[in-house]
Design an enzyme around this catalytic site. Structure first.
Site, PDB file in Angstrom:
ATOM      1  N   GLY A  11      26.852   0.730  -2.889  1.00  0.00           N
ATOM      2  CA  GLY A  11      26.179  -0.374  -2.807  1.00  0.00           C
ATOM      3  C   GLY A  11      25.760  -0.978  -4.319  1.00  0.00           C
ATOM      4  O   GLY A  11      25.443  -0.227  -5.146  1.00  0.00           O
ATOM      5  N   VAL A  24      31.225   1.551 -22.338  1.00  0.00           N
ATOM      6  CA  VAL A  24      32.297   0.958 -23.123  1.00  0.00           C
ATOM      7  C   VAL A  24      32.019   0.869 -24.778  1.00  0.00           C
ATOM      8  O   VAL A  24      32.784   1.317 -25.458  1.00  0.00           O
ATOM      9  CB  VAL A  24      32.660  -0.776 -22.801  1.00  0.00           C
ATOM     10  CG1 VAL A  24      33.545  -1.282 -23.529  1.00  0.00           C
ATOM     11  CG2 VAL A  24      33.103  -0.642 -21.175  1.00  0.00           C
ATOM     12  N   ARG A  72      34.120   0.322  -0.251  1.00  0.00           N
ATOM     13  CA  ARG A  72      34.003   1.760   0.742  1.00  0.00           C
ATOM     14  C   ARG A  72      35.506   2.009   0.783  1.00  0.00           C
ATOM     15  O   ARG A  72      36.454   1.215   1.176  1.00  0.00           O
ATOM     16  CB  ARG A  72      33.211   1.419   2.043  1.00  0.00           C
ATOM     17  CG  ARG A  72      32.030   0.592   2.016  1.00  0.00           C
ATOM     18  CD  ARG A  72      30.823   1.590   1.312  1.00  0.00           C
ATOM     19  NE  ARG A  72      29.435   0.916   1.291  1.00  0.00           N
ATOM     20  CZ  ARG A  72      28.444   1.523   0.851  1.00  0.00           C
ATOM     21  NH1 ARG A  72      28.486   2.687   0.296  1.00  0.00           N
ATOM     22  NH2 ARG A  72      27.264   0.675   0.834  1.00  0.00           N
ATOM     23  N   ASP A 103      24.143   8.852  -4.033  1.00  0.00           N
ATOM     24  CA  ASP A 103      24.546  10.168  -3.787  1.00  0.00           C
ATOM     25  C   ASP A 103      26.076  10.136  -3.177  1.00  0.00           C
ATOM     26  O   ASP A 103      26.722  11.159  -3.375  1.00  0.00           O
ATOM     27  CB  ASP A 103      23.657  10.858  -2.961  1.00  0.00           C
ATOM     28  CG  ASP A 103      23.121  10.054  -1.635  1.00  0.00           C
ATOM     29  OD1 ASP A 103      23.742   8.996  -1.504  1.00  0.00           O
ATOM     30  OD2 ASP A 103      22.427  10.527  -0.733  1.00  0.00           O
ATOM     31  N   THR A 125      21.375   2.841  -7.745  1.00  0.00           N
ATOM     32  CA  THR A 125      21.155   2.314  -6.262  1.00  0.00           C
ATOM     33  C   THR A 125      19.891   2.063  -6.338  1.00  0.00           C
ATOM     34  O   THR A 125      18.708   2.552  -6.873  1.00  0.00           O
ATOM     35  CB  THR A 125      21.112   3.591  -5.285  1.00  0.00           C
ATOM     36  OG1 THR A 125      20.712   3.269  -4.152  1.00  0.00           O
ATOM     37  CG2 THR A 125      20.497   4.771  -5.706  1.00  0.00           C
ATOM     38  N   ASP A 127      17.716   2.102  -3.602  1.00  0.00           N
ATOM     39  CA  ASP A 127      17.158   2.978  -2.898  1.00  0.00           C
ATOM     40  C   ASP A 127      16.451   4.105  -3.643  1.00  0.00           C
ATOM     41  O   ASP A 127      15.247   4.741  -3.072  1.00  0.00           O
ATOM     42  CB  ASP A 127      17.872   3.541  -1.999  1.00  0.00           C
ATOM     43  CG  ASP A 127      18.911   2.606  -1.061  1.00  0.00           C
ATOM     44  OD1 ASP A 127      18.259   1.587  -0.760  1.00  0.00           O
ATOM     45  OD2 ASP A 127      19.999   2.800  -0.624  1.00  0.00           O
ATOM     46  N   ASP A 129      16.962   7.163  -4.244  1.00  0.00           N
ATOM     47  CA  ASP A 129      17.037   8.264  -3.686  1.00  0.00           C
ATOM     48  C   ASP A 129      17.957   9.384  -3.939  1.00  0.00           C
ATOM     49  O   ASP A 129      18.338  10.207  -3.303  1.00  0.00           O
ATOM     50  CB  ASP A 129      17.397   7.757  -2.132  1.00  0.00           C
ATOM     51  CG  ASP A 129      18.624   7.327  -1.961  1.00  0.00           C
ATOM     52  OD1 ASP A 129      19.502   6.669  -3.008  1.00  0.00           O
ATOM     53  OD2 ASP A 129      19.320   6.995  -0.851  1.00  0.00           O
ATOM     54  N   ARG A 154       2.319 -13.890   1.235  1.00  0.00           N
ATOM     55  CA  ARG A 154       1.345 -13.846   1.440  1.00  0.00           C
ATOM     56  C   ARG A 154       0.665 -15.502   1.688  1.00  0.00           C
ATOM     57  O   ARG A 154      -0.359 -15.667   2.178  1.00  0.00           O
ATOM     58  CB  ARG A 154       0.568 -13.200   0.531  1.00  0.00           C
ATOM     59  CG  ARG A 154      -0.831 -12.811   0.276  1.00  0.00           C
ATOM     60  CD  ARG A 154      -1.496 -12.222  -0.723  1.00  0.00           C
ATOM     61  NE  ARG A 154      -1.001 -10.924  -0.871  1.00  0.00           N
ATOM     62  CZ  ARG A 154      -1.290  -9.735   0.087  1.00  0.00           C
ATOM     63  NH1 ARG A 154      -2.586  -9.886   0.628  1.00  0.00           N
ATOM     64  NH2 ARG A 154      -0.823  -8.565  -0.154  1.00  0.00           N
ATOM     65  N   GLY A 170      16.217   0.707   1.744  1.00  0.00           N
ATOM     66  CA  GLY A 170      15.985   2.019   1.310  1.00  0.00           C
ATOM     67  C   GLY A 170      16.480   3.057   1.828  1.00  0.00           C
ATOM     68  O   GLY A 170      16.593   4.286   1.653  1.00  0.00           O
ATOM     69  N   ARG A 171      17.177   2.401   3.022  1.00  0.00           N
ATOM     70  CA  ARG A 171      18.030   3.576   3.546  1.00  0.00           C
ATOM     71  C   ARG A 171      17.143   4.528   4.274  1.00  0.00           C
ATOM     72  O   ARG A 171      16.263   4.122   5.072  1.00  0.00           O
ATOM     73  CB  ARG A 171      19.211   4.350   2.902  1.00  0.00           C
ATOM     74  CG  ARG A 171      20.359   4.822   3.554  1.00  0.00           C
ATOM     75  CD  ARG A 171      21.398   5.213   2.640  1.00  0.00           C
ATOM     76  NE  ARG A 171      21.301   5.923   1.778  1.00  0.00           N
ATOM     77  CZ  ARG A 171      21.950   6.745   1.058  1.00  0.00           C
ATOM     78  NH1 ARG A 171      23.425   6.638   1.408  1.00  0.00           N
ATOM     79  NH2 ARG A 171      21.716   7.601   0.023  1.00  0.00           N
ATOM     80  N   GLU A 187      -1.753  -4.152   3.368  1.00  0.00           N
ATOM     81  CA  GLU A 187      -2.727  -3.339   4.095  1.00  0.00           C
ATOM     82  C   GLU A 187      -2.134  -2.076   4.717  1.00  0.00           C
ATOM     83  O   GLU A 187      -2.825  -1.141   4.824  1.00  0.00           O
ATOM     84  CB  GLU A 187      -3.209  -4.325   5.411  1.00  0.00           C
ATOM     85  CG  GLU A 187      -4.255  -5.507   4.851  1.00  0.00           C
ATOM     86  CD  GLU A 187      -3.601  -6.447   3.938  1.00  0.00           C
ATOM     87  OE1 GLU A 187      -4.298  -6.997   2.915  1.00  0.00           O
ATOM     88  OE2 GLU A 187      -2.589  -6.887   4.263  1.00  0.00           O
ATOM     89  N   ARG A 211     -14.248  -8.211   9.194  1.00  0.00           N
ATOM     90  CA  ARG A 211     -14.722  -8.822   7.822  1.00  0.00           C
ATOM     91  C   ARG A 211     -14.240 -10.164   7.293  1.00  0.00           C
ATOM     92  O   ARG A 211     -14.246 -10.480   6.217  1.00  0.00           O
ATOM     93  CB  ARG A 211     -14.650  -7.683   6.831  1.00  0.00           C
ATOM     94  CG  ARG A 211     -13.281  -7.334   6.335  1.00  0.00           C
ATOM     95  CD  ARG A 211     -13.274  -6.341   5.222  1.00  0.00           C
ATOM     96  NE  ARG A 211     -12.101  -5.867   4.879  1.00  0.00           N
ATOM     97  CZ  ARG A 211     -11.007  -6.259   4.198  1.00  0.00           C
ATOM     98  NH1 ARG A 211     -11.593  -7.211   3.189  1.00  0.00           N
ATOM     99  NH2 ARG A 211      -9.912  -5.887   3.916  1.00  0.00           N
TER     100      ARG A 211
END
Length: 319
Positions: A11, A24, A72, A103, A125, A127, A129, A154, A170-171, A187, A211
């Site tokens: 990705g 380079v 891929r 990875d 990446t 992610d 990870d 929001r 995030g896989r 929240e 509240r």
């Protein structure tokens, strides 16, 4: 080494171009020719390459995506095709390869080193990870993109007094959800690394209503569950109506942040140095903001871990 190659795989991530530029220019600084391998491992197999000079990487440090493209390549799983690619590299006089990716890309590089071809990995990446580094190229840009989106949502949530569920990428890692959720004051944050308690989530939402809080933001990592599933659960459990936003691939794009540009420049340059030192099967990374290198094989035995202290802090601040 007098001639090396560089490719991007998997990705795309903001900052990949900055890493290519660093490879380079660092190579040219040391009198080394650098060839760009186009379309990842597919291009490696097919010999799709071009000499990159200083001008060819000018004006790309601020661009997202990857100048070398990515893909891929199922064929790369077969040793015969990996040997074919190595042969094409050697015919072109390329003695080593810098692989910029995650990875999965690293696993490809490991297989090439087993066949005697020098490879160095650069972690890129969104992610975040990849084991062995505190941060990967692209992660900082991605979380800033997500935070900006949350801020915008929001405004709508406030205007219509709704509960919004925002699904982030995030896989199987929850870093994007964790960092963006804390930064945006969500929240509730749900990540795959920690079990969630639906009753606790409902209680937090109800407590906000008591509240006079008119809206809530819930961030869910794609590796934990789809936002649609959480929405159904909240409706069935407590009759809570929600709105869903799946941010998707918008998180991969955009101009890289200053942090990602600097990180990419440091890691890309160090990768070149490792090849010139005769090193192979190494990966570069950052620990405590210092660049270092480690064995690529570590990704086979080490799992990425989310910073659970941030998860705890997020819950404490969302009372």
């Amino acid at each position: 080494m007098k001639r090396i190659g560089v490719l991007t795989s998997g990705g795309d991530a903001p900052g990949m171009n900055a890493a290519i530029r660093a490879v380079v220019r660092k190579g040219n600084y040391h009198g080394v020719e650098v060839y760009g391998i186009y379309h990842g491992y597919e291009g490696f197999i097919q010999g799709k390459m071009k000499l990159l000079d200083l001008g060819s990487v000018g004006g790309i440090i601020q661009r997202g995506g990857t100048k070398l493209f990515s893909s891929r390549c199922p064929q790369f799983m077969e040793e015969a095709y990996r040997l074919q690619g190595i042969q094409k590299m050697r015919e072109a006089g390329i003695e080593g390869l810098i692989v910029i990716g995650g990875d999965g890309s690293y696993r490809g590089a490991i297989e090439l080193t087993k066949l005697g071809f020098h490879c160095i990995g650069v972690p890129a990446t969104i992610d975040n990870d990849v084991p062995g580094t505190d941060f990967t190229i692209g992660f900082d840009t991605a979380i800033n993109t997500v935070v900006n989106a949350i801020d915008n949502i929001r405004d709508t949530a406030t205007s219509h007094e709704n509960t919004f569920i925002i699904e982030v990428m995030g896989r199987n890692a929850g870093d994007i959800a964790l960092w963006s959720g804390l930064a945006a004051g969500a929240e509730t944050v749900i990540i795959p690394e920690e079990p969630y308690d639906l009753d606790e989530i409902v209680e937090r939402l109800k407590r906000g209503e008591s509240r006079k809080k008119k809206y809530s933001i819930i961030i869910v990592a794609e590796g934990a569950m789809p936002a649609s599933k959480l929405a159904e659960m909240l409706k069935e459990k407590a009759g809570i109506e929600t709105r869903i936003t799946v941010l998707g691939h918008i998180q991969r794009g955009g101009s890289p942040t200053a942090f990602d540009r600097v990180l990419a420049s440091r890691l890309g340059a160090r990768a070149v140095e490792l090849l010139l030192e005769g090193k192979t099967r190494r990966a570069v990374g950052i620990k405590n903001y210092q660049v270092y290198d480690y064995d690529l094989m570590d990704i086979m035995t080490t799992k990425h871990k989310a910073d659970i202290s941030l998860y705890t802090l997020s819950k404490e601040l969302s009372i």
